[in-house]
Design an enzyme around this catalytic site. Sequence first.
Site, PDB file in Angstrom:
ATOM      1  N   SER A   1      -9.328   8.671  10.235  1.00 17.45           N
ATOM      2  CA  SER A   1      -9.151   7.826   8.805  1.00 17.45           C
ATOM      3  C   SER A   1      -9.681   9.150   7.811  1.00 17.45           C
ATOM      4  CB  SER A   1     -10.014   6.716   8.864  1.00 17.45           C
ATOM      5  OG  SER A   1     -10.234   6.383   7.235  1.00 17.45           O
TER       6      SER A   1
ATOM      7  N   GLN B   1     -14.965   2.142  10.520  1.00 20.43           N
ATOM      8  CA  GLN B   1     -13.658   2.208  10.725  1.00 20.43           C
ATOM      9  C   GLN B   1     -13.210   1.470  12.038  1.00 20.43           C
ATOM     10  OE1 GLN B   1     -11.722   3.542   8.625  1.00 20.43           O
ATOM     11  NE2 GLN B   1      -9.760   3.186   9.522  1.00 20.43           N
TER      12      GLN B   1
ATOM     13  N   VAL C   1      -4.043   0.613  10.100  1.00 16.38           N
ATOM     14  CA  VAL C   1      -5.264   1.006  10.059  1.00 16.38           C
ATOM     15  C   VAL C   1      -5.116   2.373  11.051  1.00 16.38           C
ATOM     16  CG1 VAL C   1      -7.696   0.383  10.821  1.00 16.38           C
ATOM     17  CG2 VAL C   1      -6.096  -1.430  10.208  1.00 16.38           C
ATOM     18  N   ALA C   2      -6.023   3.162  10.090  1.00 13.14           N
ATOM     19  CA  ALA C   2      -6.072   4.426  10.806  1.00 13.14           C
ATOM     20  C   ALA C   2      -7.059   4.438  12.210  1.00 13.14           C
ATOM     21  CB  ALA C   2      -6.768   5.351  10.043  1.00 13.14           C
TER      22      ALA C   2
ATOM     23  N   GLU D   1       0.933   2.338   1.347  1.00 16.02           N
ATOM     24  CA  GLU D   1      -0.339   1.874   0.620  1.00 16.02           C
ATOM     25  C   GLU D   1      -0.394   2.384  -0.696  1.00 16.02           C
ATOM     26  OE1 GLU D   1      -3.578   2.993   3.063  1.00 16.02           O
ATOM     27  OE2 GLU D   1      -3.040   1.672   4.760  1.00 16.02           O
TER      28      GLU D   1
ATOM     29  N   HIS E   1     -11.027   8.163   5.259  1.00 17.04           N
ATOM     30  CA  HIS E   1     -12.086   7.661   4.268  1.00 17.04           C
ATOM     31  C   HIS E   1     -13.380   8.385   4.942  1.00 17.04           C
ATOM     32  CE1 HIS E   1     -10.361   4.557   1.813  1.00 17.04           C
ATOM     33  NE2 HIS E   1      -9.518   4.217   2.750  1.00 17.04           N
TER      34      HIS E   1
ATOM     35  N   ASP F   1      -9.539   3.821  -1.827  1.00 10.21           N
ATOM     36  CA  ASP F   1      -8.789   2.541  -2.147  1.00 10.21           C
ATOM     37  C   ASP F   1      -8.897   2.018  -3.472  1.00 10.21           C
ATOM     38  OD1 ASP F   1      -7.488   3.001   0.456  1.00 10.21           O
ATOM     39  OD2 ASP F   1      -8.857   1.417   1.146  1.00 10.21           O
TER      40      ASP F   1
ATOM     41  N   HIS G   1      -4.200   3.714  -1.733  1.00  8.49           N
ATOM     42  CA  HIS G   1      -4.873   4.885  -1.158  1.00  8.49           C
ATOM     43  C   HIS G   1      -4.390   6.135  -1.635  1.00  8.49           C
ATOM     44  CE1 HIS G   1      -6.745   6.398   2.531  1.00  8.49           C
ATOM     45  NE2 HIS G   1      -6.275   7.502   2.104  1.00  8.49           N
TER      46      HIS G   1
END
Length: 220
Positions: free
Chosen positions: A138, A103, A132-133, A190, A140, A147, A193
């Site tokens: 994030s 990340q 962007v986190a 997004e 993720h 995604d 996402h």
Amino acid sequence: MTIIITVVMWRTIKIDVQVGELTLPKILQSEKSFADTSGEWNLILVNRNHYIPNNYQVELTELSNGKKVDSRIYPELQQMFNDARAEGLALFVREGYRTTEEQQKIMDEKINEYEKQGYSAKEAKKRAEKYVAIPDTSEHQLGLSVDINADTDKCSSEKVYQWLDENAYKYGFVKRYPEDKTDITGISNEPWHYRYVGTTVAKIMKEENLCLEEYLEKYK
């Protein structure tokens, strides 16, 4: 002058005394807060105000293309893809689980991209964080988000995004960063996402047009 400064300092401290307990002025409260992982695993809130705890662990399942997700969301994710493909869509998971290091690399690349466009380091970082986190914020890194993109040689991205928007909730997934919720999520639109929250919650969020922050505030 010393007396005046003392009085001002006393007033500042006094303002921040609550129920007999001294608290720091807000301007000094810079410590980050961590996401609550003691409740339902599928509803863990991670955003720029809620960091993933350092001791957070997740059991992962590897997908056919090498990407990984939390093993608990794999059955529903696979079923969603099977049904989408049965309707003629060509889609794949472009991003699944990420480590903190991965990340950070993505964030650094985005910042560098803006700096090359002539933005200062401060402005480049500010702009990058809209897309962007921040590392450790994030989804993720939870393994609960994916995604999803289209194989554009076989079908359009718009067709995939439309199908997901209309059907993902049936499998427990919600569009995490919709266009009309950017002021709440802090992340730009997004359409690719998707976050797993479970079928019951996803249905409510879809019907009431709620993002995760709004759902938790209303129902938890």
